[in-house]
Design a protein around this motif. Structure first.
Motif, mmCIF file in Angstrom:
data_model
loop_
_atom_site.group_PDB
_atom_site.id
_atom_site.type_symbol
_atom_site.label_atom_id
_atom_site.label_comp_id
_atom_site.label_asym_id
_atom_site.label_seq_id
_atom_site.Cartn_x
_atom_site.Cartn_y
_atom_site.Cartn_z
ATOM 1 N N UNK A 364 0.849 -1.134 0.148
ATOM 2 C CA UNK A 364 -0.021 0.129 0.122
ATOM 3 C C UNK A 364 0.760 1.261 0.022
ATOM 4 N N UNK A 365 1.615 1.463 0.937
ATOM 5 C CA UNK A 365 2.685 2.286 1.188
ATOM 6 C C UNK A 365 3.558 2.719 -0.354
ATOM 7 N N UNK A 366 3.947 1.569 -0.858
ATOM 8 C CA UNK A 366 4.586 2.041 -2.078
ATOM 9 C C UNK A 366 3.895 2.212 -3.413
ATOM 10 N N UNK A 367 2.785 1.363 -3.250
ATOM 11 C CA UNK A 367 1.796 1.824 -4.276
ATOM 12 C C UNK A 367 1.346 3.169 -4.398
ATOM 13 N N UNK A 368 1.293 3.710 -3.066
ATOM 14 C CA UNK A 368 0.575 5.225 -3.181
ATOM 15 C C UNK A 368 1.731 6.223 -3.818
ATOM 16 N N UNK A 369 2.967 6.062 -3.615
ATOM 17 C CA UNK A 369 3.817 6.830 -4.468
ATOM 18 C C UNK A 369 3.634 6.759 -5.855
ATOM 19 N N UNK A 370 3.605 5.707 -6.511
ATOM 20 C CA UNK A 370 3.315 5.742 -7.866
ATOM 21 C C UNK A 370 1.961 5.981 -8.373
ATOM 22 N N UNK A 371 0.834 6.006 -7.682
ATOM 23 C CA UNK A 371 -0.293 6.469 -7.960
ATOM 24 C C UNK A 371 -0.338 7.958 -7.689
ATOM 25 N N UNK A 372 0.329 8.580 -6.755
ATOM 26 C CA UNK A 372 0.344 9.978 -6.650
ATOM 27 C C UNK A 372 1.198 10.563 -7.812
ATOM 28 N N UNK A 373 2.153 9.994 -8.072
ATOM 29 C CA UNK A 373 3.187 10.513 -9.191
ATOM 30 C C UNK A 373 2.371 10.323 -10.351
ATOM 31 N N UNK A 374 1.645 9.258 -10.961
ATOM 32 C CA UNK A 374 0.868 9.186 -11.986
ATOM 33 C C UNK A 374 -0.431 10.312 -12.089
ATOM 34 N N UNK A 375 -0.912 10.643 -10.849
ATOM 35 C CA UNK A 375 -1.713 11.693 -10.764
ATOM 36 C C UNK A 375 -1.128 13.122 -11.227
ATOM 37 N N UNK A 376 0.068 13.299 -10.873
ATOM 38 C CA UNK A 376 0.936 14.465 -11.132
ATOM 39 C C UNK A 376 1.127 14.675 -12.586
ATOM 40 N N UNK A 377 1.785 13.472 -12.944
ATOM 41 C CA UNK A 377 1.835 13.274 -14.432
ATOM 42 C C UNK A 377 0.397 13.461 -15.142
ATOM 43 N N UNK A 378 -0.609 13.024 -15.048
ATOM 44 C CA UNK A 378 -1.983 13.239 -15.661
ATOM 45 C C UNK A 378 -2.039 14.737 -15.760
ATOM 46 N N UNK A 379 -2.064 15.248 -14.830
ATOM 47 C CA UNK A 379 -2.488 16.877 -14.379
ATOM 48 C C UNK A 379 -1.495 17.521 -15.322
ATOM 49 N N UNK A 380 -0.152 17.332 -15.302
ATOM 50 C CA UNK A 380 0.800 17.797 -16.246
ATOM 51 C C UNK A 380 0.289 17.861 -17.631
ATOM 52 N N UNK A 381 0.082 16.445 -17.928
ATOM 53 C CA UNK A 381 -0.276 16.005 -19.114
ATOM 54 C C UNK A 381 -1.575 17.067 -19.810
#
Length: 745
Positions: A364-381
């Motif tokens: 859960x902890x590790x997956x949260x990092x990737x999920x939040x970065x994915x959200x940032x990448x989506x917003x930036x895109x």
């Protein structure tokens, strides 16, 4: 005259009596020859028995029988007995047969060097001296009366399970170590990305403020207009500069006019400079627009690349976690599978497997990092430059900054929380490693102490072992062992060496191997190997061993030795049975081999007792391998005490779980090892070698099976050649009677 009948009766009687006389004459000679043949056969066997009666007393002390006289002495004895039996009436008394010996030959057919003959005599000797039940009683003590075999089987099974679980735990820890290393790498990358994209966003925001609402086309038009104005001013400045030069060249004295022109030129130049400044500013804005236009798409591409990197790392960590979790499930499945009759509690196999919550929290902890970065990448895109709902402005800047900070904070939070769990796991592994090292050291110290008494050799025995194992190569004389091996056309095998128990883990492997061989040998001994048991018992009865002379009876006095082989005066004192068993080339090697195997068995029994004790449940909870190392260190203490007693000639109980009366001594363990290492050919060759070493008798020349052939002549009384019809050769009016006899001990 011819017609006269006078004498016809006489002639008739002669014609009747002559055949009768011839028949009876032949019958009398045939009877005499037959009687002589019977007499010759009896005399030959009697002479042969007399020869065999001259057995070697030195060999007889070993229960073996072989001719103890030289061939010429055997021949003389045979001749004397043969003549005496053929001339039994003696003097000048009437002899019906008149048998006279003419020639004889004695040929030894087999000797004690022959392995089959040697073993047959051994079996004949030992079937009265050592019934099979005497040897089997050792196996009965181990199997039925003490339950030791079940305990030993339990130790073997526990060792297998402990090693298997240990390997699974090590593999699991390796997976988790890799997962934690990759997770830290991911978190570190996320922290680096946070800082990197924060600077990118700051630059985009700065460029956005610098550019304002202007676009590139508008700026280019402004620059073009300003450049046109600057060019016009430059032409004006050039015209005025030309007019000023003309006035000066004409020599017109108009200082005020010249000053006015110069002043206007200066003002025009200032205006040009101002225009150039405006142009430079606009060109800078144009560069900002170009940078802004390129920076956002490039940042988007980098974010996609970094998001793929984080996703790959996340997936790799998840795979490692899944593998570790599967190993934990296998570890749980391995527990509780010990034999029911071993007496070892199933709790001894329990291992500290990680709970499911550990894996859930990690994922859960590790997956949260990737999920939040994915959200940032989506917003930036989704962000645009100048137009649209998601165009980059101060509000969009705030959204992207918050998204960027979110995964960075999550990475920092995950690292801090997970490090606590990993530090606990690492500390537990370190404690386990330290405890294992301590138990190994404890065993090593006990083994070093035990090795001090693993051999007890007196004077030098190099010369005897040279004869037994090396021979004299320079003189072309083989060793005694090879001599008897070659005589029986069997391969001279090397001695059976026994590896030392160098450390605790090697001791586990060696002890387990000894247990497996012991259990296999005990199973095979049930109803089989009767002859091997007799031969083995011969080795322990006729030869000495380490505790020979130390053993005491129930009255506390040394046991008397009724054996005629004089074991106490042999060339190899207190080591012969060990040599027969292992065949090594020194007293120390043979005694040490027996000691090591004996120690391994006692260690196995004592280890089983330690595993069955209540202390095993709390001493090394969480690691079966540590439990086993602790048990083997505890067992080594008791095994060393046992070996001290055994090498002093005392008996020790087979196990503390059995009655004290069920005990075994050093000789009993040698009997057991002879059973486990049964190899008839090398064992027999070594016993033959020792017998020759002790007695000086070359068994290759010691006959046990002898054949004799005699020729006896019988003088015929009547018609000699009529006996040829009965199959007897005739020489000088005498019938030749040939007889062959074979006898053995």
């Amino acid at each position: 005259m011819w017609k006269s009948r006078a004498g016809t009766v006489t002639v008739s009687l002669v014609l009747l009596i002559a055949p009768l006389f011839a028949f009876h004459a032949a019958l009398i000679d045939a009877a005499r020859v037959r009687m002589a043949e019977r007499q010759a056969e009896t005399a030959t066997k009697a002479a042969l028995r007399s020869v065999l009666s001259a057995y070697d007393p030195a060999l007889q002390s070993y229960g073996l029988f072989g001719l103890g006289v030289k061939p010429e002495e055997s021949d003389k004895l045979f001749t004397d007995v043969l003549k005496r039996n053929l001339n039994a009436t003696g003097g000048g008394a009437f002899r019906l047969t008149e048998a006279v010996p003419s020639s004889h030959a004695i040929q030894p057919l087999y000797t004690l060097a022959n392995r089959t003959v040697f073993e047959r005599q051994v079996l004949e000797e030992m079937k009265y001296r050592a019934p099979v039940e005497f040897a089997v009683s050792v196996t009965d003590k181990l199997k039925n009366r003490s339950g030791a075999t079940a305990m030993l089987a339990g130790v073997s099974a526990f060792a297998d399970k402990a090693k298997q679980i240990g390997r699974l735990v090590d593999e699991r820890e390796s997976r988790l170590d890799d997962a934690w290393a990759d997770a830290r790498d991911l978190a570190e990358k996320a922290s680096i990305y946070r800082g990197y994209y924060a600077k990118k966003l700051e630059r985009l925001d700065e460029l956005c403020r610098l550019i304002g609402l202007r676009d590139a086309e508008e700026v280019r038009r402004s620059i073009q207009s300003l450049r046109s104005q600057a060019e016009e001013l430059r032409r004006t400045i050039a015209d005025r500069q030309a007019g000023l030069a003309e006035l000066v060249r004409a020599g017109v004295q108009a200082p005020q006019q010249i000053a006015a022109i110069a002043q206007s030129i200066g003002q025009l130049e200032q205006s040009v400079g101002a225009l150039q400044t405006q142009i430079g500013e606009l060109e800078k804005i144009l560069e900002y627009i170009a940078e802004y236009t390129l920076l956002l798409p490039a940042t988007k591409l980098e974010a996609k690349r970094d998001q793929a990197i984080l996703a790959g790392l996340t997936q790799r960590v998840f795979t490692q976690l899944d593998e570790a979790k599967a190993l934990d499930e296998r570890i749980r499945a391995e527990t509780g599978s010990l034999p029911a009759d071993s007496g070892i509690p199933a709790e001894a196999l329990q291992v500290a497997s990680l709970p499911d919550a550990y894996y859930i929290k990690f994922r859960t902890g590790l997956g949260g990092i990737g999920a939040l970065f994915g959200g940032f990448e989506t917003a930036l895109d989704a962000t645009t430059l100048f137009t649209g709902a998601n165009k980059f402005d101060s509000a969009r800047m705030a959204t992207l900054t918050a998204s960027n900070e979110a995964y960075g904070q999550k990475a920092s939070q995950f690292t801090g929380e997970q490090r606590i769990e990993e530090d606990k796991r690492a500390a537990a592994a370190e404690r386990l490693t330290r405890r294992k090292r301590e138990e190994k050291l404890r065993f090593a110290q006990l083994w070093d102490q035990a090795r001090k008494i693993w051999a007890e050799c007196g004077g030098a025995d190099d010369e005897s072992y040279r004869k037994l194992e090396l021979g004299d190569p320079s003189a072309g004389k083989p060793s005694l062992y090879r001599q008897y091996s070659d005589y029986n056309r069997s391969e001279a095998e090397n001695g059976t060496s026994v590896d030392e128990l160098d450390d605790a883990e090697e001791a586990i492997d060696r002890t387990k191997g000894m247990i497996d061989r012991l259990l296999e040998g005990l199973t095979a001994a049930a109803g089989q190997f009767r002859d091997e048991l007799y031969v083995n018992e011969f080795a322990l009865t006729k030869f000495n061993y380490r505790t020979y002379g130390k053993e005491k009876g129930a009255d506390g006095k040394p046991k008397p030795d009724y054996e005629r082989s004089a074991r106490g005066s042999h060339k190899l004192p207190n080591q012969e049975a060990e040599y027969v068993l292992y065949g090594l080339n020194s007293c120390q090697s043979n005694q040490a081999a027996a000691y090591t195997e004996m120690f391994a068995i006692r260690l196995a029994v004592r280890t089983a007792e330690a595993l069955m004790s209540p202390e095993s449940k709390v001493t090394a909870v969480g690691s079966p391998m540590l439990t086993l190392l602790w048990a083997i260190a505890e067992g080594a203490i008791r095994a060393y005490e046992d070996m001290t007693k055994l090498t002093n000639g005392e008996e020790v109980p087979v196990t503390a779980k059995a009655p004290e009366a069920v005990a075994m001594g050093y000789k009993d363990y040698l009997r057991l090892f002879l059973l486990l290492h049964t190899k008839r050919e090398p064992t027999t060759a070594r016993m033959q070698s020792l017998i020759e070493l002790n007695t000086g008798r070359d068994l290759r020349g010691t006959a046990v099976y002898v054949q004799a052939r005699t020729e006896t002549k019988v003088r015929l009384w009547f018609m000699p050649y009529t006996m040829a019809a009965f199959g007897y050769p005739i020489e000088d009016g005498k019938a030749v009677v040939s007889k062959t006899a074979s006898l053995s001990y």
